[in-house]
Design an enzyme around this catalytic site. Structure first.
Site, mmCIF file in Angstrom:
data_model
loop_
_atom_site.group_PDB
_atom_site.id
_atom_site.type_symbol
_atom_site.label_atom_id
_atom_site.label_comp_id
_atom_site.label_asym_id
_atom_site.label_seq_id
_atom_site.Cartn_x
_atom_site.Cartn_y
_atom_site.Cartn_z
ATOM 1 N N MET A 177 3.586 -9.375 -0.506
ATOM 2 C CA MET A 177 2.635 -8.553 1.006
ATOM 3 C C MET A 177 1.116 -8.752 1.189
ATOM 4 O O MET A 177 0.358 -8.473 -0.357
ATOM 5 C CB MET A 177 3.065 -7.258 0.748
ATOM 6 C CG MET A 177 4.653 -7.006 1.463
ATOM 7 S SD MET A 177 4.736 -5.446 2.552
ATOM 8 C CE MET A 177 6.435 -6.401 2.940
ATOM 9 N N HIS A 212 0.616 -0.957 -0.564
ATOM 10 C CA HIS A 212 0.333 -0.258 0.080
ATOM 11 C C HIS A 212 0.822 0.815 -0.268
ATOM 12 O O HIS A 212 0.363 2.493 -0.765
ATOM 13 C CB HIS A 212 -1.039 -0.041 1.206
ATOM 14 C CG HIS A 212 -1.914 -0.921 1.482
ATOM 15 N ND1 HIS A 212 -1.949 -1.724 2.908
ATOM 16 C CD2 HIS A 212 -3.184 -1.384 0.518
ATOM 17 C CE1 HIS A 212 -2.980 -3.424 2.200
ATOM 18 N NE2 HIS A 212 -3.588 -2.278 1.097
ATOM 19 N N VAL A 263 4.561 -6.006 -4.731
ATOM 20 C CA VAL A 263 5.855 -5.726 -2.731
ATOM 21 C C VAL A 263 5.821 -6.813 -1.895
ATOM 22 O O VAL A 263 4.864 -7.160 -2.110
ATOM 23 C CB VAL A 263 5.631 -4.588 -2.313
ATOM 24 C CG1 VAL A 263 7.018 -4.392 -0.838
ATOM 25 C CG2 VAL A 263 5.494 -3.168 -2.366
HETATM 26 P P1 AMP Z 1 -6.570 -3.839 -0.324
HETATM 27 O O1 AMP Z 1 -6.631 -2.986 0.944
HETATM 28 O O2 AMP Z 1 -5.541 -5.067 -0.271
HETATM 29 O O3 AMP Z 1 -7.338 -3.722 -1.431
HETATM 30 O O4 AMP Z 1 -5.748 -2.967 -1.407
HETATM 31 C C1 AMP Z 1 -5.314 -1.737 -2.270
HETATM 32 C C2 AMP Z 1 -4.488 -1.840 -3.031
HETATM 33 O O5 AMP Z 1 -3.007 -2.172 -2.474
HETATM 34 C C3 AMP Z 1 -4.248 -2.436 -4.391
HETATM 35 O O6 AMP Z 1 -4.015 -1.981 -5.930
HETATM 36 C C4 AMP Z 1 -3.737 -3.596 -4.150
HETATM 37 O O7 AMP Z 1 -3.404 -4.094 -5.642
HETATM 38 C C5 AMP Z 1 -2.541 -3.019 -4.081
HETATM 39 N N1 AMP Z 1 -1.277 -4.051 -3.298
HETATM 40 C C6 AMP Z 1 -2.022 -4.751 -2.882
HETATM 41 N N2 AMP Z 1 -0.922 -5.867 -2.642
HETATM 42 C C7 AMP Z 1 0.169 -5.257 -2.149
HETATM 43 C C8 AMP Z 1 1.784 -5.750 -3.012
HETATM 44 N N3 AMP Z 1 2.129 -5.984 -1.814
HETATM 45 N N4 AMP Z 1 2.383 -4.637 -3.647
HETATM 46 C C9 AMP Z 1 1.870 -3.989 -3.938
HETATM 47 N N5 AMP Z 1 0.778 -2.761 -4.076
HETATM 48 C C10 AMP Z 1 -0.161 -3.898 -2.943
#
Ligand code: AMP
Length: 282
Positions: free
Chosen positions: A184, A37, A176
């Site tokens: 992550m 994030h 990441v």
């Molecule tokens: P979430 O809170 O899981 O809905 O994720 C919010 C945003 O963070 C989305 O665009 C996800 O694709 C991105 N995201 C989640 N995990 C990762 C990661 N490990 N690396 C990069 N972006 C991520």
């Protein structure tokens, strides 16, 4: 950084920025921040005048048997991290503010939502596309930043923005990872210490597949057979939901790798459903 709960206030603030000629970047999230994030926020900070981060655990993208109630939350820590990473606003609406009684308008991108995660999560991407469209209408961003870990989600948002002529540039950022390669995810918090250690095999299997593809193997069935064996040997306790090699844009399964391709995996490990992917091909 301002924390705003009310969608109308949030929209007024973002509209004000737009009228002043300031470019807004939006980072939609469900909170419980990790470095994935934060990398999106850092990118937004470097590429826009104002940064809005939304934190909304969107009920419409969870199935009835899924982890909506258990989804990890820590607003105080998230607010501190968002401020440290340059957010100007953290938007934290409640579900009743985002879905007023009588809400019945939905966005669907069926061709891209059918396969991969859509097969076992019917309605999931309808919920995602709808809430992201609503967030776009509230934040009026010139730039919206998403992670490539959720590749299908990114492809769907890109398609939606294009099909509906939304004036926003949708940017995907690299996944990441933890030092051992595990992508992550807020859901990694569900893993026991042992499961957490063994979960690194998810990425290692995908890297192994990518190495074999780079070595000249172009048959997805052969590559996926190898991946399935790898998981059987290194992560036998996991239930495999899917292993696929698809076109990165259309998400259609490939029967021969001739150009860019994406290998994607979804597995259940104990209480956690984990997804990952890797780009292969030219
Ligand atoms: P979430 O809170 O899981 O809905 O994720 C919010 C945003 O963070 C989305 O665009 C996800 O694709 C991105 N995201 C989640 N995990 C990762 C990661 N490990 N690396 C990069 N972006 C991520």
């Amino acid at each position: 950084m301002e924390i705003i709960k009310d969608p109308c206030l949030f929209q007024r603030q973002c509209l004000g920025w737009r009228l002043q000629g300031l470019a807004t970047a939006l980072v939609p999230t469900m909170g419980f921040f990790h470095h994935g994030h934060l990398s999106l926020m850092d990118f937004a900070r470097q590429n826009a005048d104002r940064v809005a981060v939304s934190l909304f655990v969107n009920p419409t993208q969870f199935g009835p048997a899924e982890d909506l109630a258990a989804y990890p939350r820590d607003l105080d820590r998230d607010a501190r991290l968002a401020a440290e990473h340059g957010a100007d606003i953290l938007f934290t609406p409640g579900p009743e503010a985002m879905y007023a009684p009588g809400h019945c308008t939905w966005i669907e991108v069926p061709d891209l939502a059918r396969g991969l995660c859509g097969r076992t999560r019917p309605g999931h991407f309808r919920g995602v596309a709808t809430v992201v469209a609503k967030l776009f209408m509230l934040a009026l961003p010139g730039l919206a930043v998403f992670g490539e870990k959720d590749w299908q989600q990114l492809a769907i948002i890109r398609r939606m923005a294009k099909d509906l002529n939304m004036p926003v540039e949708v940017v995907g950022r690299p996944t990441v990872r933890e030092p051992d390669g595990l992508a992550m995810s807020s859901r990694n918090a569900y893993l026991s210490p042992g499961q957490r250690l063994r979960a690194a095999a998810i990425h290692r299997g995908l890297v192994d597949l990518a190495v074999r593809a780079a070595g000249g193997e172009t048959d997805p069935a052969v590559l996926l057979g190898g991946l399935r064996r790898y998981y059987a040997e290194n992560l036998a306790e996991a239930d495999i939901e899917y292993l696929e090699i698809v076109d990165p844009e259309t998400l259609e399964p490939l029967d021969l790798i001739r150009g860019p391709a994406l290998a994607a995996a979804a597995l259940r490990l104990g209480p956690a459903r984990l997804i990952d992917n890797i780009s292969i091909g030219v």
